[in-house]
Design a protein around this motif. Structure first.
Motif, short mmCIF file in Angstrom:
data_model
loop_
_atom_site.label_atom_id
_atom_site.label_comp_id
_atom_site.label_asym_id
_atom_site.label_seq_id
_atom_site.Cartn_x
_atom_site.Cartn_y
_atom_site.Cartn_z
N VAL A 71 0.96 -1.11 -0.16
CA VAL A 71 0.26 0.28 0.13
C VAL A 71 1.04 1.60 -0.04
O VAL A 71 1.86 1.66 0.66
N PRO A 72 1.06 2.37 -0.61
CA PRO A 72 1.90 3.36 -1.20
C PRO A 72 1.34 4.29 -0.20
O PRO A 72 0.44 3.95 0.47
N ARG A 73 1.95 5.21 0.70
CA ARG A 73 1.69 6.45 1.79
C ARG A 73 0.44 7.32 1.08
O ARG A 73 -0.65 7.26 2.33
N ALA A 74 -0.28 7.32 -0.19
CA ALA A 74 -1.38 7.44 -0.80
C ALA A 74 -2.41 6.87 -1.42
O ALA A 74 -1.47 6.34 -2.25
N VAL A 75 -3.29 6.59 -0.42
CA VAL A 75 -3.71 5.28 -1.45
C VAL A 75 -5.72 6.22 -1.50
O VAL A 75 -5.75 6.29 -0.80
N THR A 76 -6.30 5.19 -3.11
CA THR A 76 -7.32 6.17 -3.58
C THR A 76 -8.31 4.78 -2.69
O THR A 76 -7.98 3.79 -4.02
N VAL A 77 -9.35 4.68 -1.75
CA VAL A 77 -10.37 3.52 -1.86
C VAL A 77 -11.51 3.88 -1.72
O VAL A 77 -12.16 5.09 -1.41
N ARG A 78 -12.63 3.28 -3.02
CA ARG A 78 -13.99 3.63 -3.03
C ARG A 78 -14.38 2.22 -2.24
O ARG A 78 -14.88 1.34 -1.62
N THR A 79 -15.92 3.04 -1.64
CA THR A 79 -17.30 2.63 -1.11
C THR A 79 -18.57 3.02 -1.62
O THR A 79 -18.52 4.26 -2.32
N GLY A 80 -19.13 1.83 -1.35
CA GLY A 80 -20.41 2.29 -1.70
C GLY A 80 -21.05 1.60 -3.70
O GLY A 80 -19.64 1.84 -4.00
N GLY A 81 -22.28 1.94 -3.53
CA GLY A 81 -22.35 2.51 -5.25
C GLY A 81 -23.67 2.05 -5.23
O GLY A 81 -24.55 2.07 -4.13
N GLU A 82 -24.46 1.59 -6.83
CA GLU A 82 -26.01 1.63 -6.58
C GLU A 82 -26.34 0.35 -5.25
O GLU A 82 -25.87 -0.75 -6.01
#
Length: 194
Positions: A71-82
């Protein structure tokens, strides 16, 4: 008159029941079990948060500790959705222990995956980090509630309680106004001062 009131109460109950039926329901597990199922796990602070349609959100984390995976120092995570009722209610500047599925380009977190705002959750079980970057967001404070999100499977249902209550109250007020108008129509006009 009573039929209208009963119909309003029934409509409110149907609205509440329909929403509750879609509420997130999770089995609480140990940090080790969540870790085993995750593609990666880390602790970090939410730096930016963008809300999308259907309850989705994308959070950019500044990571301070990695428990599994690269995992890099800055990481994007998605949650939820339709139709996803198990979206994690991320808050900007809050620190989370995040368990994600998916690869580096499609990291996903949800309530049933173990993600929590209790920053010591995983360490209490004696799980050691595999990498450390140092403190995330030095000014970031712990969240107001250090209770585990994973231990609160009804969090999604509670987030919908206010809209359900408002819809029910609106239906009842509308019913009462209709009953009042109907009663005034049948009783005839009132004389001033009566």
């Amino acid at each position: 008159m009573r039929a209208l009131l009963v119909a309003a109460v029934a409509a409110g109950a149907l609205l509440a029941g329909a929403d509750e039926a879609r509420a997130c329901s999770c089995r609480v597990r140990s940090p080790s079990a969540y870790l085993a199922d995750a593609a990666a796990a880390f602790r970090g602070a939410v730096v930016t948060l963008a809300h999308g349609s259907g309850g989705s959100a994308v959070a950019l984390f500044e990571v301070d500790v990695v428990y599994k995976g690269e995992v890099p120092r800055a990481v994007t995570v998605r949650t939820g959705g339709e139709a996803d009722t198990c979206a994690v209610p991320f808050r900007r500047d809050a620190v989370y222990v995040v368990f994600v599925t998916g690869g580096p380009d499609a990291r996903l977190a949800h309530l049933c995956g173990g993600t929590t705002d209790d920053r010591t959750y995983i360490e209490r079980e004696g799980i050691e980090p595999v990498a450390t970057y140092g403190p995330a967001r030095p000014g970031a404070e712990p969240s107001a509630n250090d209770e585990s999100v994973a231990a609160r499977p009804d969090a999604a249902a509670r987030s919908r309680a206010a809209p359900i209550a408002l819809a029910t109250i609106m239906a009842l007020v509308a019913a009462m106004l209709l009953v009042r108008a109907r009663n005034e129509a049948f009783s005839g006009p009132r004389e001033p001062g009566a």
